[in-house]
Scaffold this active site. Structure first.
Site, PDB file in Angstrom:
ATOM      1  N   LYS A 190      39.338  51.328  84.632  1.00 10.60           N
ATOM      2  CA  LYS A 190      38.999  50.713  85.755  1.00 10.60           C
ATOM      3  C   LYS A 190      39.772  49.767  86.621  1.00 10.60           C
ATOM      4  O   LYS A 190      39.715  49.715  87.983  1.00 10.60           O
ATOM      5  CB  LYS A 190      37.941  49.688  84.967  1.00 10.60           C
ATOM      6  CG  LYS A 190      36.622  50.366  84.755  1.00 10.60           C
ATOM      7  CD  LYS A 190      35.773  50.727  85.781  1.00 10.60           C
ATOM      8  CE  LYS A 190      34.397  51.179  85.014  1.00 10.60           C
ATOM      9  NZ  LYS A 190      33.330  51.558  86.370  1.00 10.60           N
ATOM     10  N   SER A 238      38.110  57.385  78.240  1.00  5.63           N
ATOM     11  CA  SER A 238      37.936  56.423  79.352  1.00  5.63           C
ATOM     12  C   SER A 238      38.154  55.040  79.129  1.00  5.63           C
ATOM     13  O   SER A 238      38.563  54.370  80.045  1.00  5.63           O
ATOM     14  CB  SER A 238      36.735  56.491  80.048  1.00  5.63           C
ATOM     15  OG  SER A 238      35.511  56.376  79.241  1.00  5.63           O
TER      16      SER A 238
END
Length: 418
Positions: free
Chosen positions: A56, A319
């Site tokens: 992110k 992720s």
């Protein structure tokens, strides 16, 4: 929200230059264990080792660094279950920008505390990211703060797409890329990079089946909201796709698949045991899909054409690695149970000396390790001359667990599998 324009590979390359020195290129690790299961070379793109524990920061820093001086002075606001929150908070601290983040009431405590530690003001409300996004938009409208959306902005998509550039640099002959999918920023960015520079790569997105808005939206041809979500994978629990990433994914991604909660639990345990990497449930979704495909398809003998026609080398993106330790304990136990390595039994035995020791001796002879024992005389399901013994056993496989149950029953024990 109106579409804000397309994202090009040049945008992603510009974001990569912008991020130089801010993030670190994450490792691409070969997984022999997963390769053996799938039948092709499989590599893990370790975004769980990125700064703030997920990909992110790539999009958050790209978006925020391009704000005007006046916008930076006004501050930023975001909504997130945790990973985007940390990315925004970290980017804000680097850039000297005030940040506020709305997080759901059930957000994992480690993610909340880390967000605060990076300097953000945190407010918790609601139970979903969508509720937090609505609150963040109201705050932006009232204060002039810039809403840094977790996925629905070209700069966010461009920043996440730098992960795709790294994949091509680290594995130039990649043939298949599998990516977790929530709102769509990461998958959209990676697919733009891959389609521009290596268009024959197969790109697959993976969602939690109990929070899968993309299959519904792709069928409808436009973003639609999923009526209900219930998943432990908070990082990809998004009720409605973003306009910007949806348009890209609709055109560039080969397929969007779904995986069950049990499959993600097994995958998290697999990555922990076999790759020695800590990932959160959302971060394990790509591996979960590969493991499920490997169970239902036979790989080609040459190792190139793998499960379900997958061609190697395959890259699965991990992720994020921001998992609450308490959730990890539950997921590991669930993963062990699903894999047949954790067995809970309720056994009724005569209420006389030696019954418990006899049962435990039977378990020992079957090579089942006893983890917990509980002894009860108050269950409504037993007779006055019986006791109920609750056992938690460590077994080696589903076949071993089945053998333990069958053998104990064959020796006269009344057993209920919990």
């Amino acid at each position: 929200m109106e579409a804000l324009g397309s994202v090009t590979v040049e945008d992603i390359q510009a974001a990569q230059r912008l991020l130089d020195g801010v993030i670190r290129p994450t490792p691409l690790e070969f997984s022999r264990a997963l390769s053996d299961r799938v039948g092709a070379e499989v590599y893990l793109k370790c975004e769980n080792l990125q700064r703030a524990g997920s990909f992110k920061i790539r999009g958050a820093y790209t978006r925020m660094s391009r704000l005007s001086d006046a916008e930076k002075e006004a501050g930023v606001v975001a909504a997130s279950a945790g990973n985007h929150a940390q990315g925004v908070a970290l980017a804000a601290s680097i850039l000297g920008i005030r940040s506020k983040v709305y997080m759901p009431l059930g957000a994992p405590m480690p993610k909340l505390l880390a967000t605060q530690a990076y300097g953000a003001t945190v407010e918790q409300l609601g139970s979903t990211i969508d509720e937090c996004l609505a609150a963040a938009q109201i705050f932006a409208d009232e204060t002039g703060a810039v809403l840094v959306h977790p996925f629905d902005h070209p700069d966010i998509v461009a920043g996440q797409g730098t992960c795709g550039l790294e994949i091509l640099e680290q594995c130039p002959d990649v043939r298949t890329v599998v990516v977790e999918l929530g709102g769509g920023g990461l998958l959209a960015g990676i697919s733009v990079a891959l389609r521009a520079l290596k268009p024959d790569v197969r790109v697959i997105g993976v969602q939690a089946e109990t929070a899968a808005a993309y299959p519904l939206s792709l069928t409808a041809g436009h973003p639609v909201s999923v009526p209900r979500m219930a998943t432990m994978a908070d990082g990809i629990a998004v009720g409605r796709p973003g306009v910007v990433p949806f348009a890209i994914i609709k055109d560039l991604v080969d397929s969007v698949e779904t995986v069950s909660e049990d499959a993600m639990a097994r995958a998290l345990l697999f990555v922990l045991e076999r790759a020695k990497l800590v990932v959160e449930p959302a971060g394990a979704a790509a591996v979960a899909w590969l493991l499920e495909e490997a169970k239902t398809h036979t790989a080609a003998p040459d190792g190139r054409g793998a499960a379900a026609g997958l061609e190697g080398p395959v890259v699965a993106v991990l992720s994020g690695g921001n998992i609450d330790p308490l959730l990890m304990l539950r997921v590991i136990r669930n993963g062990l149970a699903v894999a047949g390595r954790y067995l809970r039994l309720q056994v009724h035995v005569p209420d006389r000396p030696g019954s418990l020791s006899g049962l435990l001796m039977e378990c020992a002879s079957l090579d089942a390790n006893v983890l917990e024992v509980a002894h009860s005389r108050t269950s409504t399901s037993i007779t006055v001359d019986e006791v109920e013994i609750r056992l938690e056993l460590e077994t080696k496989s589903q076949q071993h667990a089945d053998h333990v149950i069958a053998t104990l029953r064959g020796h006269g024990f009344r057993i209920q599998v919990a």
